[in-house]
Design a protein around this motif. Structure first.
Motif, PDB file in Angstrom:
ATOM      1  N   ARG A  71       0.834  -1.202   0.000  1.00 14.12           N
ATOM      2  CA  ARG A  71       0.000   0.000   0.000  1.00 14.12           C
ATOM      3  C   ARG A  71       0.867   1.250   0.000  1.00 14.12           C
ATOM      4  O   ARG A  71       0.523   2.268  -0.608  1.00 14.12           O
ATOM      5  N   VAL A  82      -5.289   1.373 -10.918  1.00 15.50           N
ATOM      6  CA  VAL A  82      -4.461   0.175 -10.876  1.00 15.50           C
ATOM      7  C   VAL A  82      -3.586   0.087 -12.112  1.00 15.50           C
ATOM      8  O   VAL A  82      -2.412  -0.284 -12.054  1.00 15.50           O
ATOM      9  N   VAL A 136      -8.150 -11.504  -8.409  1.00 16.96           N
ATOM     10  CA  VAL A 136      -8.468 -10.678  -7.249  1.00 16.96           C
ATOM     11  C   VAL A 136      -8.647 -11.625  -6.072  1.00 16.96           C
ATOM     12  O   VAL A 136      -9.501 -12.511  -6.110  1.00 16.96           O
ATOM     13  N   ASP A 137      -7.757 -11.480  -5.098  1.00 12.65           N
ATOM     14  CA  ASP A 137      -7.729 -12.399  -3.960  1.00 12.65           C
ATOM     15  C   ASP A 137      -7.592 -13.840  -4.418  1.00 12.65           C
ATOM     16  O   ASP A 137      -8.217 -14.758  -3.879  1.00 12.65           O
ATOM     17  N   ILE A 159     -11.595  -2.117 -11.105  1.00 13.13           N
ATOM     18  CA  ILE A 159     -11.152  -2.419  -9.737  1.00 13.13           C
ATOM     19  C   ILE A 159     -10.647  -1.132  -9.102  1.00 13.13           C
ATOM     20  O   ILE A 159      -9.579  -0.632  -9.475  1.00 13.13           O
ATOM     21  N   ILE A 164      -7.583  -1.765  -2.392  1.00  8.61           N
ATOM     22  CA  ILE A 164      -6.446  -2.675  -2.545  1.00  8.61           C
ATOM     23  C   ILE A 164      -5.491  -2.564  -1.366  1.00  8.61           C
ATOM     24  O   ILE A 164      -5.091  -1.458  -0.980  1.00  8.61           O
ATOM     25  N   ASP A 165      -5.116  -3.699  -0.837  1.00  5.87           N
ATOM     26  CA  ASP A 165      -4.095  -3.758   0.206  1.00  5.87           C
ATOM     27  C   ASP A 165      -2.702  -3.866  -0.407  1.00  5.87           C
ATOM     28  O   ASP A 165      -1.770  -3.185   0.018  1.00  5.87           O
ATOM     29  N   ILE A 167      -0.528  -5.467  -4.302  1.00  7.72           N
ATOM     30  CA  ILE A 167      -0.583  -6.114  -5.615  1.00  7.72           C
ATOM     31  C   ILE A 167       0.618  -7.020  -5.739  1.00  7.72           C
ATOM     32  O   ILE A 167       1.759  -6.582  -5.577  1.00  7.72           O
ATOM     33  N   ILE A 189      -4.420  -9.105  -7.270  1.00  3.19           N
ATOM     34  CA  ILE A 189      -4.779  -7.910  -6.504  1.00  3.19           C
ATOM     35  C   ILE A 189      -5.422  -8.358  -5.197  1.00  3.19           C
ATOM     36  O   ILE A 189      -6.467  -9.017  -5.192  1.00  3.19           O
ATOM     37  N   THR A 191      -7.279  -7.510  -1.798  1.00  2.36           N
ATOM     38  CA  THR A 191      -8.114  -6.448  -1.238  1.00  2.36           C
ATOM     39  C   THR A 191      -7.883  -6.296   0.263  1.00  2.36           C
ATOM     40  O   THR A 191      -7.380  -7.190   0.937  1.00  2.36           O
TER      41      THR A 191
END
Length: 964
Positions: A71, A82, A136-137, A159, A164-165, A167, A189, A191
């Motif tokens: 982050r 993104v 994603v996840d 997205i 987002i936490d 990538i 990605i 989250t």
């Protein structure tokens, strides 16, 4: 391989000084991937799953290189999407973004995916967005919709950045782990999950060089937890205003430095090429528009002087369409996201997450040209085969019929660009929703913990596009045709196409100018189940495994406007597309410990993976992967992997129907003083000149396509020298290098249209010559470019990284993060065994492969203050001059050099916990020096490569984040 430039040599020397000891031992080294957030997480978890493996392990450094963008990295970039984050990785290639003003200019690409105006994609290793898997996840995301085809890649603008936490970017083949599409790598990605409290963030940015392009947005989120539940909710709003191409000097001309030489022959005045049936004289003329016979150079098919209101068409008459384009397209995005997790028991939990994203975007092109006549090359019967402009048509000034029919047609070309109808404007509305629900848990087999999860996904992306400024060719045909037929047709108004700019009235436009509406959609249904744990203890540790099953169903369709389906549309025609397929897959992954704490090192682990995929379209496919992870010492890790991969043909590639894109091509037979034997053999007459540089190329899908196959090799290491830990000059130092190699066979592609034309003329290659036809005047009137499994792609190169954290001092703490990619080979061999022009150091078709790209982030912290300085380097490129050959801008042979460029980004932030839970203020400038991108002669729009370079000038921004 080319010799090193001074930039490459300087970087290589510096890196060799840092890495001299380990480099002497290693044939290839790998990319470091230390991320503070991820490392802290590892300390609190017994095991963690990292992108590139389904097995949960304690080690974050796996047998494959994974770059983690935390982050902090995301916030430090200053970007608001993104796509901007991942497109600036040194390993990224030419991905679509909002700097591409695409739909009206690029038409329909061969893959049937349309051009996703307003969308943004990621390309790794220059292998194309379709060869990158986006998760994603850890679970697949739905493909984009553009309203102009069935997309084959993920639109990253669906997205929001605020959820987002981190990538995780795997830059290695991973089809055996994740299935199709993971040839070049995986972008996963992750989250946000562990959130306590609420947050509001406001941001604003502006391009200082232009009067537009303002960006602003707001993000609101709230998260919390109880003993058994955990939740996170977020809403996001983002708006980006447009910038006109007329505001940038290099975008104000079709090809910079050539004036009107490469302008369009479809002009507001009109260009008319026809034969007088009374004299046999061929004319190429344009209206004087009040000017008496200007002294233009006479053309071979036009008299030197005229006594009517027309003069010979010449270069000064050509039209500059470029100022009507957009340098930056407008985009407005709104999204809501939420996820809830509930713990039923300490070993059993469930979750639901959902997202809704809505985007409104637009792009713009010059007023739509109308091409009529036998040489129009627009593949439309109303324009090329059934058009007769009789002598008694109200506005026919010549006194005889102009016809495309019969054995001796005399109307070869009308090129008219009705500025009265305004520019083409394409407005998109895209709605994407995504729901993912699942159950997960743990249990023990003996004293060994096992984990399981089951997941279900349902998602849809749907787009509508409204096109203003296009024309109906059938109605134009009627308006130019028999006056009696027009008079008997309700609404028909005779059209004045010969009268020059301003002669087309609003009543005429009301008859010929429709509003065109297209739509497309992509749907994804997915169900998966996974199991992982330790099977039994071996001499060097437990044998770990992961196994699972996945079912996916893809559905997609593209429905053009009814006038397009009926063949009446004057713009780029296309047919409807619809298709679906499903796939059943099973995989097994093993981690086999071979050695632990011996004289040969701390550990040696073998990873094995295999996947079986069965598609409803082409049958089954098996892929495998093998990797080694050798922890030589605490400070030195060696690793290697070899993987098979594949990419299944997409819906657009399989089921896309005949459509067209307008390629900008330079006919090698045009304008020759003496027609060469090769051109004579190609059907070119004496005095031939190409009337229009944009050649209509027809393409379509192919239901006989096979999947692409790939092989990937990675060798490398990570070295974290102990003498740099907690030393007076260093807290931590990580060094690494990765060697990568990808080979793709049966690549799904259409041959490069310019290469086809050049090969036919130069070599009389039968396959190339069969792809197009010429008319009796030499003009190209048919050009087919159909998808197939053609040729191979081979690429290899190196990633170099260095991360250094200095000890904290009274004046603060410094850290440096340096990443480099050096592409040593990129070779695309076509179906004829010939090498296509795309290679390292070359700019072609709006995309470049720089041999060397580098990013250095310098970060300074002192109390509440943080200052980050980022340097982004892109090495110089060469391109063939094409239509600019012979002009001063291209005076070095037939090559234009795009000089290397270094961008400087600066960011300053300040935060305090004294206000509620926290207040953070951030200000920054990207492209601090305000550099313009190098001029590109072959790029279709705006005089530069929008996939490689920043917009001209500085971008400054400010953000305020408030936690409570």
């Amino acid at each position: 391989m080319k010799s090193l430039s001074r930039h490459q040599l300087a970087i290589a020397v510096q890196l060799s000084l840092l890495c001299a000891a380990p480099l002497g031992m290693l044939p290839a080294l790998a990319q470091a991937q230390d991320a503070p957030a991820a490392s802290q997480e590892a300390k609190t978890l017994d095991t963690v799953q990292v992108t590139g493996s389904r097995i949960k392990k304690a080690e974050l450094e796996t047998a494959v290189p994974v770059q983690v963008l935390t982050r902090e990295d995301i916030d430090r970039s200053g970007y608001s999407s993104v796509s901007d984050i991942v497109q600036n990785l040194t390993a990224s290639g030419a991905g679509l973004n909002t700097k591409f003003n695409s739909s009206g200019n690029f038409g329909f690409p061969p893959d049937g995916g349309g051009v996703g105006a307003g969308a943004a994609t990621v390309d790794l290793r220059h292998l194309g967005a379709k060869r990158v898997l986006v998760l994603v996840d850890g679970i697949r995301w739905v493909n984009e919709s553009s309203a102009s085809g069935v997309g084959a890649s993920v639109d990253l603008n669906t997205i929001p950045l605020s959820i987002i936490d981190r990538i995780e970017v795997l830059e290695d083949g991973a089809s055996s782990i994740y299935g199709s599409d993971a040839i070049a790598g995986v972008v996963n990605i992750i989250t946000k999950r562990n959130v306590d409290g609420a947050s509001v963030e406001l941001n604003y940015g502006q391009y200082s060089k232009f009067g537009g392009g303002d960006t602003y947005g707001a993000d609101v989120s709230w998260g919390g937890s109880t003993d058994r539940a955990q939740w996170f909710l977020a809403g996001s709003y983002y708006k980006q205003k447009e910038i006109s191409s007329a505001d940038y000097w290099a975008a104000r001309v079709p090809v910079p430095g050539t004036g009107l030489a490469n302008g369009s022959s479809a002009t507001p005045q009109g260009r008319f090429v026809f034969m007088d049936p009374n004299t046999g004289q061929v004319h190429s003329i344009t209206p004087n528009n009040g000017v008496s016979d200007p002294a233009y150079t006479a053309q071979p098919d036009c008299p030197t002087a005229r006594t009517d209101d027309f003069h010979c068409f010449g270069t000064p008459d050509r039209y500059n369409f470029a100022p009507n384009n957009l340098l930056l397209t407008p985009s407005e995005r709104k999204s809501v996201f939420g996820q809830v997790r509930f713990e039923f028991t300490p070993t059993f939990s469930g979750y639901v997450k959902a997202l809704y994203n809505e985007r409104e975007s637009a792009n713009q092109a010059g007023p739509e040209p109308i091409f009529l006549g036998t040489d129009a090359g627009v593949y439309n019967k109303w324009a090329e085969q059934l058009l007769v402009i009789p002598a008694n048509q109200a506005y026919n000034p010549f006194g005889f019929d102009l016809t495309t029919m019969g054995a001796n047609p005399n109307l070869f070309l009308i090129g008219r660009r009705p500025t009265e109808g305004g520019p083409r404007r394409y407005e998109q509305k895209v709605k994407t929703w995504y729901v993912n629900a699942g159950l997960e848990g743990t249990f023990n087999v003996g004293d060994r913990p096992w984990s399981w999860d089951v997941n279900f996904v349902r998602s849809e992306s749907k787009a509508d596009q409204t096109n203003y400024g296009s024309y109906n060719l059938r109605k134009i045909n009627l308006a130019l045709g028999d006056p009696a037929v027009c008079a008997a047709t309700p609404g028909c108004v005779p059209l004045n196409i010969f009268g020059g700019e301003g002669s087309i009235t609003r009543e005429m436009l009301n008859w010929i100018q429709p509003v065109v509406r297209d739509e497309s959609e992509n749907k994804l249904t997915l169900a998966s189940a996974n199991l992982t744990g330790d099977l039994f203890e071996m001499w060097a540790g437990p044998l770990a495994f992961a196994a699972g099953y996945e079912y996916r169903k893809y559905e997609g369709s593209y429905t053009p406007d009814p006038i397009t389906v009926a063949g009446e549309y004057n713009g780029v025609p296309s047919g409807p597309t619809a298709g679906k397929y499903d796939v059943n897959e099973a995989y097994l992954e093993l981690s086999v410990p071979l050695m632990k704490d011996t004289a040969f090192g701390k550990s040696l682990d073998l990873s094995l993976a295999g996947r079986y995929s069965k598609y409803s379209t082409f049958g089954s496919k098996n892929t495998g992967k093998i990797g080694l992870r050798w922890q030589v010492a605490d400070e030195l890790l060696l690793r290697a992997s070899w993987a098979q991969g594949f990419r299944a043909p997409t819906i657009g590639e399989l089921y896309g129907t005949l459509s067209r894109f307008d390629a900008t091509l330079a006919d090698p037979c045009s304008g020759l003083a003496t027609v060469t034997p090769e051109c004579v053999a190609d059907g070119v007459p004496q005095g031939y000149e190409q009337t229009n540089s944009q050649i209509s190329v027809v393409t379509s899908g192919n239901r006989e396509l096979k999947p692409e196959s790939s092989r990937s090799l990675m060798l490398g290491a990570v070295w974290s020298p102990s003498f740099a830990d907690n030393a007076s000059w260093s807290d931590k130092l990580d060094l690494g290098v990765t060697f990568y190699k990808h080979e793709i066979t049966d690549a799904i592609q259409a041959p490069d249209a310019q290469a086809i034309l050049d090969r036919c003329v130069a070599n009389r290659d039968p396959a190339s010559c069969a792809a197009y036809d010429r008319s009796s005047t030499g003009q190209i009137v048919r050009f087919d470019d159909i998808l197939d499994n053609l040729g191979t792609i081979n690429t290899d190169g190196w990633d170099f990284t260095a991360a250094w954290v200095l000890p904290e001092r009274d004046w603060g703490r410094l850290s440096f993060d340096w990443k480099n990619t050096w592409v040593t080979r990129y070779e695309l061999v076509n179906e004829a065994g010939l090498t296509e022009p795309r290679q390292p150091g070359i700019e072609v078709n709006n995309s470049a492969i720089p041999e060397w790209t580098s990013t250095l982030v310098s970060n300074w912290n002192l109390g509440p203050w943080n200052v980050a300085w980022t340097m982004r380097y892109i090495e110089g490129l060469d391109e063939t001059c094409g239509g600019a050959a012979g002009f001063p801008i291209c005076d070095e042979g037939n090559v234009n050099h795009l000089g290397g460029i270094t961008y400087h980004d600066l960011q300053v932030s300040w935060e305090t916990p004294a206000v509620a839970k926290g207040l953070k203020l951030t200000a920054g400038v990207n492209n601090l020096a305000g550099k313009d991108p190098p001029t590109c002669l072959s790029c279709s729009l705006n005089g530069y490569d929008a996939s490689t370079y920043d917009l001209p000038g500085r971008f400054w921004y400010a953000r305020m984040k408030f936690d409570f």
